[in-house]
Every structure is written in structure tokens, then in C-alpha cells.
Scaffold this active site. Structure first.
Site, PDB file in Angstrom:
ATOM      1  N   HIS A 145       6.550  -4.983  -8.020  1.00 47.40           N
ATOM      2  CA  HIS A 145       8.014  -5.082  -7.924  1.00 47.40           C
ATOM      3  C   HIS A 145       8.541  -6.518  -7.781  1.00 47.40           C
ATOM      4  CE1 HIS A 145       8.033  -0.703  -7.030  1.00 47.40           C
ATOM      5  NE2 HIS A 145       6.991  -0.981  -6.275  1.00 47.40           N
TER       6      HIS A 145
HETATM    7  C1  BDR Z   1       9.650  -3.063  -2.358  1.00 50.52           C
HETATM    8  O1  BDR Z   1       9.149  -2.501  -1.142  1.00 50.52           O
HETATM    9  C2  BDR Z   1       8.100  -3.274  -0.651  1.00 50.52           C
HETATM   10  O2  BDR Z   1       7.070  -2.461  -0.145  1.00 50.52           O
HETATM   11  C3  BDR Z   1       7.641  -4.139  -1.793  1.00 50.52           C
HETATM   12  O3  BDR Z   1       7.129  -5.374  -1.311  1.00 50.52           O
HETATM   13  C4  BDR Z   1       8.877  -4.333  -2.613  1.00 50.52           C
HETATM   14  O4  BDR Z   1       9.617  -5.437  -2.174  1.00 50.52           O
HETATM   15  C5  BDR Z   1       9.539  -2.023  -3.450  1.00 50.52           C
HETATM   16  O5  BDR Z   1      10.328  -0.922  -3.143  1.00 50.52           O
END
Ligand code: BDR
Ligand code: CA
Length: 309
Positions: free
Chosen positions: A236
């Protein structure tokens, strides 16, 4: 170069985003990293960040930020393991954290850069909201915030909400309604690129610090997904970072958006006014599509050029 503060809750995919940022210093002028509680507590997100930055040979300030969301208790994520970096151990840095906290650090650079500062925020938005609360004039002083968080549709924490916005929806609302130019790189696009084994193999074959660290993180991500029976891993936060450097990676649509702060089933939901019921001017550019091949090529290219340097 793009003057940047990166706000992180390091985290495995945050770590990949940080590695990508540090391999991109020919285009990025990274002023500071600021850490926030999210995937794990802020003691760990800040030390993970400092350890990575130092281990990779950079002397960039790392500031400690909020230990908990503005008005709610902290929810952490299990999928990044107890330390936030799975079983990956990064040597402990002897360097000190920056003397100012995250919100003050963000404001310091916003003032110094007089409207040119870019922020990439890939954790709960607590530090950014705190900076807005403390220094309301910051709103005119930030060029843009690229946010990994939210979604036009669906969630990963609840059916309605993405993790970062779920954790601190009050901060999310403050940032979304601040008037600062925003790009939202949410689940609509970050779930699309799934880590290809070919990328992992390429990174594993290389022998530089960036690739070696990333390979260990990728390995953990792959094992974790297998263990939970999930799809191949997503990175992400790295997509949000990449979209700042290579804007054509994502397609943007503008929407009027805000964040639900309470909600019995919708806490942290990012709500878009699809039918322009509010009649307001759009306040968020939302990434609605991503060129997955271009993203992986870009990332692989970064590791290959790090090998040559
Ligand atoms: C987001 O949630 C976190 O666990 C990850 O680092 C990312 O920023 C994804 O939903
Ligand atoms: Ca994150």
C-alpha cells in the site's frame, strides 16, 4: 527536487515505501521522517524508522509523533508482527531522534519552504491533524498531502473502513476538511498491485543494502500471507510514495469527501459525494486506477539502479 516529509507507522509496507524513498534521492529532498502510532506503538514505529534510515546510510532526521489517536484508543495491526517488521531485524541505530516532535517538525519545514512542502502520509493522520490543531496557518503552507488511506468503496479493517482512517478517524476528518490539497491513494488502487514472485526473485538476486533489506521484508510478507491464506501481499504505502514521484502511475478523480468519525458500522469510512449532493467544490483527488506493471517496473528499476551505484 521535491521537498518531502514522510509520515509513517513503520510497518512492513511503510518500510518498503521508506526504502523506495531513500533510493529516490535524485528526485526527492527528504527533509524528515515523522512517526505515528498505528501498525504498532509509536516507540516501535519511530525506532523501526530510525533504524532503517541509519542502516541504509542516511542522516535524515526522524521525529517521534503521536502515541495514540486524537480522541480514541490505539488499535494496532496484527499482520505486521509484534515489532512491526515481522521477523526482520534491523541493527539498532545509535543516532538520536530529532529534538522536536512530529507536528512541530512538519510545521518547521512547512514554514521554511513557504508553500512548497509535499507530505506523504502513510499511517493514521494523527501527526498531520495535530500540526493543523497547533498551527492553523500551516494550511496555506503545505503544497499537497499524498495520503495512503481510505477507499471510495470497501475496507480492510471493517467492511467500510481502511486501517489508517479507522485508527484515527477524528484526525482523518480534520485533514480531509482542512483545505490542504489532498491526493488519496486508498484501497481502490493499493489492493491492485500484488507482489509478483518475479520481482521478489530479482530483488533477491541483487546484493545491495536496499535490496537485501527489502528481500527480507518481502519474504516475511509472503510467508504471512500464506499462513493466513491471504492473496499475494500488497505494498500500500509504497504506491502512495511512488505516485508522488511518477504521477502517471495513478488516475485521479476529484470528489467532495469527508470521514465518518463514529458510526456503528462505518467508523473511519471515507465518504465521497458521488452525486454532488453537497454542491461543494471537490476537496480530494482520489486515485481510482493504477498501472500495476508500471509500478513494479518502477520499483524493480530502483533496486537495479541502487545495485549499480
Ligand atoms: C495501511 O494500513 C497499514 O497496515 C499499512 O501500513 C498501510 O498504511 C493499509 O490499509
Ligand atoms: Ca502504514
Amino acid at each position: 527536487k521535491i521537498p518531502l516529509v514522510m509520515d509513517v507507522d513503520t510497518g512492513t509496507d511503510d518500510a518498503i515505501a521508506i526504502i523506495c524513498a531513500l533510493m529516490s534521492t535524485e528526485v526527492l529532498d527528504i527533509k524528515a521522517f515523522t512517526a505515528v502510532a498505528g501498525n504498532v506503538g509509536v516507540d516501535l514505529t519511530s525506532s523501526n524508522t530510525l533504524n532503517i534510515v541509519d542502516y541504509l546510510g542516511f542522516d535524515i532526521p526522524v521525529a517521534i509523533g503521536a502515541a495514540k489517536p486524537l480522541n480514541k484508543d490505539l488499535h494496532t495491526a496484527i499482520s505486521h508482527g509484534a515489532t512491526g517488521l515481522g521477523d526482520v531485524i534491523v541493527p539498532k541505530s545509535n543516532r538520536a531522534f530529532y529534538e522536536r516532535d512530529a507536528a512541530d517538525t512538519i510545521y518547521e519545514h512547512a514554514v521554511a519552504l513557504q508553500g512548497e512542502l509535499e507530505i506523504v502520509a502513510v499511517g493514521p493522520l494523527t501527526n498531520i491533524a495535530e500540526a493543523i490543531i497547533r498551527y492553523p496557518d500551516i494550511i496555506r503552507l503545505i503544497k499537497r498531502i499524498t495520503i495512503m488511506g481510505g477507499a471510495l468503496r470497501g475496507g480492510n479493517m471493517t467492511p467500510a473502513s481502511e486501517f489508517n482512517l479507522y485508527v484515527d478517524p477524528d484526525a482523518g476528518k480534520i485533514v480531509f476538511e482542512s483545505g490542504i490539497p489532498l491526493v488519496m491513494v486508498g484501497l481502490d488502487v493499493t489492493l491492485k498491485p500484488q507482489l509478483p514472485l518475479a520481482v521478489v526473485e530479482t530483488v533477491k538476486r541483487l546484493d545491495n543494502k536496499f535490496a537485501n533489506l527489502a528481500a527480507r521484508i518481502f519474504d516475511f510478507m509472503l510467508r504471512r500471507c500464506k499462513q493466513f491464506g491471504f492473496d499475494p501481499p500488497n505494498v500500500h504505502d509504497a504506491i502512495a510514495l511512488a505516485s508522488l514521484i511518477v504521477p502517471r502511475l495513478v488516475t485521479l478523480n476529484k470528489y467532495v469527501m469527508t470521514v465518518e468519525t463514529e458510526g456503528t458500522v462505518t467508523r473511519g469510512m471515507t465518504v465521497a459525494d458521488f452525486n454532488n449532493v453537497t454542491g461543494k467544490e471537490p476537496n480530494v483527488s482520489v486515485a481510482v486506477d493504477v498501472d500495476c506493471n508500471l509500478f513494479w517496473d518502477w520499483m524493480t528499476g530502483k533496486f537495479l539502479s541502487a545495485e549499480r551505484d
